[in-house]
Design an enzyme around this catalytic site. Structure first.
Site: not given
Length: 210
Positions: A22, A26, A82, A165, A167, A193
């Protein structure tokens, strides 16, 4: 579960993929990574599907939970991410709780302040950190493929830049002077990453023009 690199991975067939998040940041970043592939992409948010409880103790476990929940509810293959910030001097925090540090309003300015406050409270000189992203591709029958990416760097304060977005504005990847919040998004996508994990996923599971 066996590593996807230790056996033949299941290939993604069909033209539809559900993104099990959500988080609009991402969604945007993963959609941009998927642009070269002929996939119709939708998110669980657009489908009105709920977020499952993330009860795992690792990035991989939480990605599994989200991917299988989305695949089961939608009846289509689902891709879950995640990810989080791991700070060496904080014993790995915020880690899998990176989003929770932002509070219910997803205030990452607050989350970054918490990280900085924790470093200051420890008198930490070590500002090394890394981002981890675990991508899980799940099918309605319960099959999973998992790929993990990482990028190392340093934390800066105050945050710099309005791109990206989470950090991103306080993280400078190794070999660069700009934060992820300052870097051109296309360049960030090539070194992040998430991009690292995504390259592995594409090599094993997604054909160009699938």
């Amino acid at each position: 579960m066996p590593s996807a690199t230790a056996r033949e991975a299941r290939r993604l067939t069909g033209t539809t993929l559900v993104l099990a998040t959500h988080n609009p940041g991402k969604v945007r970043e993963i959609q941009e990574l998927l642009d070269p592939f002929k996939l119709a992409v939708t998110s669980v948010g657009e489908l009105g599907l709920p977020e499952p409880d993330e009860t795992g103790t690792t990035f991989e476990a939480n990605a599994h939970i989200k991917a299988l929940a989305a695949a089961t509810a939608s009846g289509k293959p689902a891709l879950a991410d995640d990810s989080g910030l791991v700070v060496d001097a904080l014993g790995g925090d915020p880690g899998i709780y990176s989003a929770r540090w932002a509070g219910p309003k997803k205030d990452f300015a607050l989350a970054m302040s918490k990280v900085e406050d924790a470093l200051q409270a420890k008198g930490a000189q070590d500002r090394r950190a890394h981002f981890v992203a675990a991508l899980a591709l799940g099918w309605p029958d319960g099959h999973l493929e998992t790929f993990v990416g990482r990028v190392d760097g340093m934390l800066v304060w105050p945050p710099r830049g309005t791109r990206g977005f989470g950090y991103d504005p306080m993280f400078v990847p190794d070999g660069y002077s700009q934060t992820f919040g300052e870097l051109d998004p296309a360049h960030k996508h090539s070194i992040s990453h998430r991009a690292d994990a995504f390259r592995q996923l594409v090599a094993k599971c997604i054909a160009r023009g699938a």
